[in-house]
Enzyme design. Structure first.
Site, mmCIF file in Angstrom:
data_model
loop_
_atom_site.group_PDB
_atom_site.id
_atom_site.type_symbol
_atom_site.label_atom_id
_atom_site.label_comp_id
_atom_site.label_asym_id
_atom_site.label_seq_id
_atom_site.Cartn_x
_atom_site.Cartn_y
_atom_site.Cartn_z
ATOM 1 N N HIS A 1 -8.080 -4.992 -0.646
ATOM 2 C CA HIS A 1 -6.833 -4.297 -0.357
ATOM 3 C C HIS A 1 -5.985 -5.027 0.682
ATOM 4 O O HIS A 1 -4.841 -4.660 0.911
ATOM 5 C CB HIS A 1 -7.146 -2.872 0.138
ATOM 6 N N SER B 1 0.835 -1.198 0.000
ATOM 7 C CA SER B 1 0.000 0.000 0.000
ATOM 8 C C SER B 1 0.874 1.255 0.000
ATOM 9 O O SER B 1 1.602 1.495 -0.961
ATOM 10 C CB SER B 1 -0.960 -0.053 1.193
ATOM 11 N N ASP C 1 -10.434 -4.423 -4.938
ATOM 12 C CA ASP C 1 -9.816 -3.434 -4.044
ATOM 13 C C ASP C 1 -10.629 -2.141 -4.048
ATOM 14 O O ASP C 1 -10.775 -1.497 -5.097
ATOM 15 C CB ASP C 1 -8.389 -3.154 -4.517
#
Length: 211
Positions: A188, A107, A157
């Site tokens: 995610h 991320s 996601d």
């Protein structure tokens, strides 16, 4: 820059491995978060895991954002160079070759790794990017010919749309990088399946070092 980053350094289990995994956590994470992932990806590798120096509502990050999904690109530039300097200083302090460094980012950590690839590619020998976005468009694209990069993305996601993943892949491919893309059916979160695929991918190439 070494002393400016809170970090963990885990010496390699096998010195001749030549590989260092630069572990870069997501928003709200710490230098401890990805150590287990690093050991799974390559049990023999050296692990270098810094904590992001930017705070967002008390949560560590590697660079500022203006809002969800909108990055402060000037800060991305500054922080990418800071992190690259940290890696170079760590290489001197811990005696490893930056050619064997593989960034492993999740991320926000994947996005700062992307910034380093685009702005300071000389400090990385490869990258595994879990759930990344395009961090910025550099003024001049670097030459990443044959540099191995794995992008892992989630079809569902809610934070990173598939078209954003595809845009990043096209950008990296335009630099000449050897980009592999793995789609995960979920969102995610970082899944065991993605880590397993990443370990298989990592095992397929050896670091090119001066050792």
């Amino acid at each position: 820059m070494l002393e400016q980053f809170i970090h963990r350094h885990v010496p390699p289990q096998r010195e001749e491995s030549g590989r260092t995994l630069l572990l870069l956590h997501g928003t709200g994470g710490s230098e401890e978060d990805l150590l287990g992932i690093g050991e799974t990806l390559d049990p023999d590798a050296r692990l270098l895991s810094p904590r992001g120096r930017v705070l967002e509502n008390g949560m560590p990050r590697f660079f500022r954002r203006l809002r969800e999904g909108v990055f402060d690109e000037e800060d991305v530039r500054v922080r990418s160079h800071e992190l690259a300097d940290f890696v170079q200083d760590a290489a001197k302090a811990y005696a490893f070759d930056t050619a064997g460094v593989v960034a492993v980012g999740y991320s926000n950590g994947a996005n700062i790794a992307g910034g380093m690839l685009l702005l300071r590619p000389n400090v990385l020998g490869g990258a595994i990017l879990f759930k990344p976005m395009v961090p910025l468009i550099p003024d001049e694209l670097p030459d990443l010919t044959d540099l191995p990069i794995l992008v892992c993305a989630g079809r569902q996601d809610p934070l990173v749309a598939p078209k954003e993943t595809e845009r990043l892949v096209r950008l990296l491919e335009s630099t000449g990088a050897n980009v592999s893309l793995y789609w995960y059916a979920g969102g995610h979160e970082l899944s065991r399946e993605e880590v397993r695929r990443a370990a298989e991918w990592l095992a397929s190439f050896s670091p090119q070092t001066d050792a």
